[in-house]
Design an enzyme around this catalytic site. Structure first.
Site, short mmCIF file in Angstrom:
data_model
loop_
_atom_site.label_atom_id
_atom_site.label_comp_id
_atom_site.label_asym_id
_atom_site.label_seq_id
_atom_site.Cartn_x
_atom_site.Cartn_y
_atom_site.Cartn_z
N GLU A 299 0.82 -1.21 0.00
CA GLU A 299 0.00 0.00 0.00
C GLU A 299 0.85 1.26 0.00
OE1 GLU A 299 -2.97 -0.04 3.11
OE2 GLU A 299 -4.16 -1.57 2.08
N GLU A 391 -6.38 -7.32 -1.15
CA GLU A 391 -6.78 -7.17 0.24
C GLU A 391 -8.16 -6.55 0.29
OE1 GLU A 391 -3.38 -5.70 2.92
OE2 GLU A 391 -5.09 -4.61 3.71
#
Ligand code: IDC
Length: 466
Positions: A299, A391
């Protein structure tokens, strides 16, 4: 499948056809076979009558670890069907009959057995038998498929059977989709682990057996944090453990996403040298496998798309040099929100894509926090470039809080419709609502279903099984 009418039409005489089937059955029954090390199944014909017979099947676990779910698939010749079954769940598709363990016999300790029985209508005996995807008489490891001694997978010849890796082979990007090795779009669904620096003890032979054979996942994402006591504290130790986990997943016929879990700091360049070192070794070691995907930055946050792209264009060649043809997933701006959480969106990526082939872009969402604007971004992106949802959660972005299953189902529907792959966060017993198991489950070695599951666990397991 063995079509006995051919025999009646002047093909091999019926007696020969029956003898061949009997020979196979006898082969399944031979004592040597029963003693093979591994997980085996033997079929014994109990009694027969005019147009039917009864049989019992014994599943034997001669491995050193507990088998938490087994699945026996028998092929019966045309004209013979299964009329009744006891001590197993039965489904059929064409001539293929799948028997899975029920609550009282699905777990088999080392050295233990389980049995079930069936009544066949028709006289045709099984012509083929697999257990957990491997031949019944070969004594596969509990992972069976891919384990030592297992013949190499033959993807494409047995639709709907075998492990995910046997079914789809080497996956690749085609257009805006992930495809199997024959170029057919494929949706891979599974679970992400929690950070292995904290929840490594949730990743055991038994928990991975459950994920593959009971939960029916296609893929596992192995989350290796770099900071927060992760990789940077012990590169050798974490790399070795990732090798081991990749092998454990491979033995079960699962696809694997190797997740370079950067989070704070959000600039992937901060860990660039570490990433190059790590991925060089991982790609070198696992290049010949057909099931490994690389996710090079979990991320990124607080950095421009241009900067993420430049990072990707440094790391991808390091992988490609060793493993030229595996899929690589690139994290996106704003915590892999495709830029949405930082006021941008998919168009920015489409206008300036990473200069590499066979790559996908990551999208993450947490259904209780991320509403229609995120869902719309996913829809838009899926028309522009290949996306993998590496995710997501049904809860808030903290990984905790109340679940919004209704919103999550809207994402699930879109992902099913577009065949967008996903791995849900996370396969651990952390106290937060997004962790699928109740605290304490991992330390006690399961069970990996039933009352051990939190609500998000029940929800995702049933999605995977459907
Ligand atoms: C969370 C974990 C939590 C940990 C925290 C800090 O659930 O135990 O303390 O990270 O690292 C992400 C991240 C993922 C987060 C998860 C839930 O990729 O690392 O895990 N999340 O907050 N992005 C959105 C949510």
């Amino acid at each position: 499948m063995a079509k006995s009418p051919a025999a009646r039409k002047g093909g091999p005489p019926v007696a020969v056809a029956v003898t061949a089937a009997l020979a196979l059955l006898i082969a399944l029954l031979s004592p040597g076979v029963a003693q093979a090390a591994g997980l085996t199944a033997t079929v014994t014909k109990e009694s027969s009558w005019d147009n039917g017979y009864s049989a019992s099947v014994t599943v034997r676990n001669d491995t050193s670890s507990t088998v938490s779910q087994w699945e026996v698939v028998l092929t019966l010749p045309g004209g013979t069907t299964v009329a009744q079954v006891w001590n197993a769940q039965h489904t059929s598709s064409g001539n293929s009959h799948t028997f899975t363990g029920v609550s009282w016999n699905s777990t088999i300790p080392p050295g233990g057995t389980a049995s079930f029985g069936f009544i066949a209508s028709g006289s045709g005996e099984p012509t083929h038998c697999t257990i957990n995807g491997a031949p019944c008489d070969e004594g596969s490891e509990p992972g069976g498929p891919g384990g030592p001694g297992t013949p190499s997978p033959d993807p494409g010849t047995q639709p709907g059977t075998g492990t995910p890796v046997e079914r789809y082979g080497k996956v690749q990007v085609c257009g805006t989709q992930l495809c199997d090795e024959h170029g057919n779009p494929v949706q891979l669904r599974g679970m992400s682990t929690h950070g292995i620096q904290w929840f490594d003890h949730c990743l055991t032979d038994s928990s991975l057996d459950a994920l593959a054979y009971d939960w029916k996942a296609d893929i596992i994402r192995l989350s290796m944090y770099i900071q927060e006591d992760g990789y940077e504290t012990n590169p050798r130790g974490f790399t070795d453990r990732m090798h081991q986990l990749i092998d454990m997943a491979t033995a079960r016929g699962l696809y694997v996403i190797v997740d370079w879990h950067i989070l704070t700091p959000g600039d992937p360049h901060y860990n660039l040298d570490r990433a190059k070192t790590f991925f060089a070794e991982i790609a070198q070691r696992h290049a010949s496998k057909t099931n490994v995907l690389y996710e090079i930055a979990n991320e990124p946050n607080g950095v421009s798309w241009a900067s993420i792209k430049s990072y990707a264009e440094e790391v991808i060649p390091v992988i490609r040099q060793r493993d030229p043809d595996s899929v690589i997933i690139v994290g996106t701006r704003g915590w892999s929100s495709l830029g949405v959480s930082e006021g941008s969106g998919p168009a920015e990526i489409a206008a300036n894509p990473v200069n590499a082939s066979n790559i996908m872009y990551a999208f993450h969402f947490y259904a209780a926090s991320h509403r229609d604007n995120y869902l719309n971004a996913l829809r838009e992106a899926s028309e522009l470039f290949p996306v993998f949802v590496t995710e997501f959660g049904t809860e808030t972005y903290t990984g905790d809080g109340a679940n919004d299953f209704q919103m999550a189902d809207r994402y699930i529907d879109l992902m099913a419709e577009r065949k967008i792959g996903w791995t849900k966060w996370n396969y651990s017993d952390d106290f937060r609502s997004g962790a699928v198991f109740q605290p304490g489950t991992c330390a006690s070695g399961g069970p990996w279903s039933g009352s051990s599951l939190k609500a998000s666990g029940q929800w995702v397991r049933s999605k995977l099984q459907s």
